[in-house]
Design a protein around this motif. Structure first.
Motif, PDB file in Angstrom:
ATOM      1  N   HIS A  82       0.849  -1.190   0.000  1.00 61.55           N
ATOM      2  CA  HIS A  82       0.000   0.000   0.000  1.00 61.55           C
ATOM      3  C   HIS A  82       0.889   1.246   0.000  1.00 61.55           C
ATOM      4  N   LEU A  83       0.657   2.121  -0.978  1.00 60.31           N
ATOM      5  CA  LEU A  83       1.431   3.354  -1.045  1.00 60.31           C
ATOM      6  C   LEU A  83       0.778   4.418  -0.178  1.00 60.31           C
ATOM      7  N   THR A  84       1.501   4.876   0.826  1.00 62.14           N
ATOM      8  CA  THR A  84       0.996   5.904   1.730  1.00 62.14           C
ATOM      9  C   THR A  84       2.164   6.721   2.255  1.00 62.14           C
ATOM     10  N   MET A  85       1.954   8.019   2.369  1.00 62.01           N
ATOM     11  CA  MET A  85       3.067   8.868   2.841  1.00 62.01           C
ATOM     12  C   MET A  85       3.451   8.569   4.301  1.00 62.01           C
ATOM     13  N   TYR A  86       2.612   7.790   4.990  1.00 63.87           N
ATOM     14  CA  TYR A  86       2.906   7.446   6.389  1.00 63.87           C
ATOM     15  C   TYR A  86       3.725   6.159   6.520  1.00 63.87           C
ATOM     16  N   VAL A 106      -1.506  -1.037  -3.934  1.00 66.84           N
ATOM     17  CA  VAL A 106      -2.746  -0.299  -3.675  1.00 66.84           C
ATOM     18  C   VAL A 106      -2.454   1.195  -3.639  1.00 66.84           C
ATOM     19  N   VAL A 107      -3.206   1.966  -4.444  1.00 64.22           N
ATOM     20  CA  VAL A 107      -3.094   3.430  -4.363  1.00 64.22           C
ATOM     21  C   VAL A 107      -4.465   4.010  -4.059  1.00 64.22           C
ATOM     22  N   GLY A 108      -4.473   5.075  -3.290  1.00 66.86           N
ATOM     23  CA  GLY A 108      -5.731   5.705  -2.887  1.00 66.86           C
ATOM     24  C   GLY A 108      -6.068   6.909  -3.744  1.00 66.86           C
ATOM     25  N   ALA A 109      -7.223   7.495  -3.439  1.00 67.15           N
ATOM     26  CA  ALA A 109      -7.636   8.744  -4.084  1.00 67.15           C
ATOM     27  C   ALA A 109      -7.873   9.747  -2.955  1.00 67.15           C
ATOM     28  N   GLU A 110      -8.899   9.472  -2.177  1.00 70.60           N
ATOM     29  CA  GLU A 110      -9.157  10.294  -0.995  1.00 70.60           C
ATOM     30  C   GLU A 110      -8.684   9.513   0.237  1.00 70.60           C
ATOM     31  N   LYS A 111      -9.277   9.783   1.402  1.00 71.88           N
ATOM     32  CA  LYS A 111      -8.815   9.098   2.619  1.00 71.88           C
ATOM     33  C   LYS A 111      -8.990   7.574   2.484  1.00 71.88           C
ATOM     34  N   VAL A 112      -7.917   6.869   2.775  1.00 74.67           N
ATOM     35  CA  VAL A 112      -7.922   5.412   2.604  1.00 74.67           C
ATOM     36  C   VAL A 112      -8.399   4.742   3.902  1.00 74.67           C
ATOM     37  N   PRO A 113      -9.330   3.765   3.820  1.00 79.04           N
ATOM     38  CA  PRO A 113      -9.816   3.105   5.036  1.00 79.04           C
ATOM     39  C   PRO A 113      -8.673   2.443   5.826  1.00 79.04           C
ATOM     40  N   SER A 125       6.151   4.437   1.897  1.00 81.94           N
ATOM     41  CA  SER A 125       6.103   5.851   1.501  1.00 81.94           C
ATOM     42  C   SER A 125       7.175   6.160   0.471  1.00 81.94           C
ATOM     43  N   ILE A 126       6.813   7.039  -0.437  1.00 77.60           N
ATOM     44  CA  ILE A 126       7.775   7.570  -1.405  1.00 77.60           C
ATOM     45  C   ILE A 126       8.035   8.997  -0.931  1.00 77.60           C
ATOM     46  N   GLY A 127       8.911   9.115   0.039  1.00 79.50           N
ATOM     47  CA  GLY A 127       9.055  10.384   0.759  1.00 79.50           C
ATOM     48  C   GLY A 127       7.883  10.532   1.711  1.00 79.50           C
ATOM     49  N   ASN A 128       8.049  11.378   2.746  1.00 83.07           N
ATOM     50  CA  ASN A 128       6.970  11.514   3.727  1.00 83.07           C
ATOM     51  C   ASN A 128       6.210  12.828   3.567  1.00 83.07           C
ATOM     52  N   GLN A 129       6.123  13.274   2.333  1.00 77.21           N
ATOM     53  CA  GLN A 129       5.327  14.460   2.026  1.00 77.21           C
ATOM     54  C   GLN A 129       4.174  14.023   1.123  1.00 77.21           C
ATOM     55  N   PRO A 130       3.026  14.715   1.231  1.00 74.15           N
ATOM     56  CA  PRO A 130       1.919  14.351   0.340  1.00 74.15           C
ATOM     57  C   PRO A 130       2.240  14.749  -1.094  1.00 74.15           C
ATOM     58  N   HIS A 131       2.026  13.836  -2.049  1.00 75.74           N
ATOM     59  CA  HIS A 131       2.110  14.254  -3.455  1.00 75.74           C
ATOM     60  C   HIS A 131       1.002  13.555  -4.229  1.00 75.74           C
ATOM     61  N   SER A 132       1.315  12.609  -5.075  1.00 74.15           N
ATOM     62  CA  SER A 132       0.248  12.087  -5.923  1.00 74.15           C
ATOM     63  C   SER A 132       0.405  10.588  -6.107  1.00 74.15           C
ATOM     64  N   GLU A 133      -0.731   9.915  -6.301  1.00 72.45           N
ATOM     65  CA  GLU A 133      -0.704   8.474  -6.532  1.00 72.45           C
ATOM     66  C   GLU A 133       0.008   8.132  -7.845  1.00 72.45           C
ATOM     67  N   ILE A 134      -0.035   9.044  -8.794  1.00 73.16           N
ATOM     68  CA  ILE A 134       0.622   8.779 -10.091  1.00 73.16           C
ATOM     69  C   ILE A 134       2.139   8.747  -9.893  1.00 73.16           C
ATOM     70  N   SER A 135       2.659   9.760  -9.217  1.00 73.25           N
ATOM     71  CA  SER A 135       4.120   9.807  -9.018  1.00 73.25           C
ATOM     72  C   SER A 135       4.573   8.704  -8.071  1.00 73.25           C
ATOM     73  N   ALA A 136       3.805   8.459  -7.005  1.00 77.46           N
ATOM     74  CA  ALA A 136       4.196   7.421  -6.044  1.00 77.46           C
ATOM     75  C   ALA A 136       4.275   6.062  -6.747  1.00 77.46           C
ATOM     76  N   LEU A 137       3.283   5.790  -7.589  1.00 72.33           N
ATOM     77  CA  LEU A 137       3.248   4.505  -8.296  1.00 72.33           C
ATOM     78  C   LEU A 137       4.435   4.381  -9.259  1.00 72.33           C
TER      79      LEU A 137
HETATM   80  N1  SAM Z   1      -5.017  12.333   2.171  1.00 74.37           N
HETATM   81  C1  SAM Z   1      -5.094  11.015   1.694  1.00 74.37           C
HETATM   82  C2  SAM Z   1      -4.848  10.004   2.795  1.00 74.37           C
HETATM   83  O1  SAM Z   1      -4.809  10.347   3.949  1.00 74.37           O
HETATM   84  O2  SAM Z   1      -4.690   8.815   2.496  1.00 74.37           O
HETATM   85  C3  SAM Z   1      -4.068  10.837   0.561  1.00 74.37           C
HETATM   86  C4  SAM Z   1      -4.521  11.376  -0.752  1.00 74.37           C
HETATM   87  S1  SAM Z   1      -3.265  11.284  -1.995  1.00 74.37           S
HETATM   88  C5  SAM Z   1      -3.723  12.563  -3.075  1.00 74.37           C
HETATM   89  C6  SAM Z   1      -3.758   9.893  -2.911  1.00 74.37           C
HETATM   90  C7  SAM Z   1      -2.823   8.735  -2.851  1.00 74.37           C
HETATM   91  O3  SAM Z   1      -1.531   9.119  -3.308  1.00 74.37           O
HETATM   92  C8  SAM Z   1      -2.583   8.115  -1.502  1.00 74.37           C
HETATM   93  O4  SAM Z   1      -3.638   7.274  -1.113  1.00 74.37           O
HETATM   94  C9  SAM Z   1      -1.282   7.343  -1.765  1.00 74.37           C
HETATM   95  O5  SAM Z   1      -1.557   6.087  -2.378  1.00 74.37           O
HETATM   96  C10 SAM Z   1      -0.559   8.245  -2.750  1.00 74.37           C
HETATM   97  N2  SAM Z   1       0.498   9.069  -2.135  1.00 74.37           N
HETATM   98  C11 SAM Z   1       0.527  10.405  -1.999  1.00 74.37           C
HETATM   99  N3  SAM Z   1       1.646  10.822  -1.423  1.00 74.37           N
HETATM  100  C12 SAM Z   1       2.402   9.721  -1.191  1.00 74.37           C
HETATM  101  C13 SAM Z   1       3.688   9.478  -0.614  1.00 74.37           C
HETATM  102  N4  SAM Z   1       4.454  10.467  -0.161  1.00 74.37           N
HETATM  103  N5  SAM Z   1       4.125   8.204  -0.553  1.00 74.37           N
HETATM  104  C14 SAM Z   1       3.366   7.181  -1.009  1.00 74.37           C
HETATM  105  N6  SAM Z   1       2.145   7.348  -1.565  1.00 74.37           N
HETATM  106  C15 SAM Z   1       1.666   8.593  -1.659  1.00 74.37           C
END
Ligand code: SAM
Length: 177
Positions: A82-86, A106-113, A125-137
């Motif tokens: 699961h790709l998540t910044m956390y 697994v990539v999310g769009a909005e808040k992931v359950p 995580s691909i870095g610990n900053q929010p960016h995009s599912e496209i770049s993370a993937l």
């Molecule tokens: N705020 C949402 C959350 O709390 O899950 C994240 C929304 S983000 C626009 C959509 C998706 O991009 C996330 O679910 C995750 O899969 C991916 N993503 C964004 N930043 C990421 C990061 N730094 N590392 C890994 N995945 C990331």
């Protein structure tokens, strides 16, 4: 290694382009299939047209329930990433993931359950900053395959690019219509 992608959630209209790009990156970077909700059937048609023109047999499968996809995959020993910044930093875990045989990303769009975090074998995580599912993937797929995905030839292509430093070179196979 078999690589598949699961796209969780999609905000109607707003996420159409992003979901299409998640599918395009999956295909171009070596995954064989993407599972997604049927929010916009045109995304499947777009990818079918891309296959026809540029080759390969990438599959878009519409699903009703992401949980049953995850459970089925786990039953078949597919590792869930699961790709998540956390998550754990990619630099700490890429070696281990490279040795897995079959994975579902697994990539999310909005808040992931919460359950996705729990069902996943790796939260990355691909870095610990929010960016995009496209770049993370894209970064994850490149790290896992170490660039080898770009050596793969897409079969039965109608058009094939001959890489060049000057302009565009494309070979058109007229027998594929
Ligand atoms: N705020 C949402 C959350 O709390 O899950 C994240 C929304 S983000 C626009 C959509 C998706 O991009 C996330 O679910 C995750 O899969 C991916 N993503 C964004 N930043 C990421 C990061 N730094 N590392 C890994 N995945 C990331």
């Amino acid at each position: 290694m078999t690589i598949e992608v699961l796209r969780i959630g999609q905000r109607v209209v707003r996420d159409d382009r992003v979901t299409t790009h998640v599918a395009l990156v999956s295909r171009a970077f070596g995954a064989s299939k993407i599972f997604m909700n049927e929010v916009n059937p045109e995304i499947k048609e777009t990818l079918e047209k891309i296959n026809k023109t540029w080759g390969g047999d990438f599959v878009v499968e519409f699903i009703e329930n992401w949980k049953s996809v995850l459970k089925e995959k786990k039953k078949n020993s597919v590792k869930i990433i699961h790709l998540t910044m956390y998550g754990t930093e990619i630099n700490q875990i890429d070696d281990k993931i490279q040795n897995e045989s079959d994975i579902l990303i697994v990539v999310g769009a909005e808040k992931v359950p919460r359950e996705i975090y729990e069902l996943s074998d790796y939260n990355v995580s691909i870095g610990n900053q929010p960016h995009s599912e496209i770049s993370a993937l894209a970064v994850l797929l490149d790290r896992i395959q170490k660039g080898k995905q770009f050596d793969v030839k897409f079969s039965n292509a109608k058009r094939e690019i001959i890489p060049t430093n000057e302009g565009k070179r494309v070979v058109v196979n007229k027998t594929r219509d």
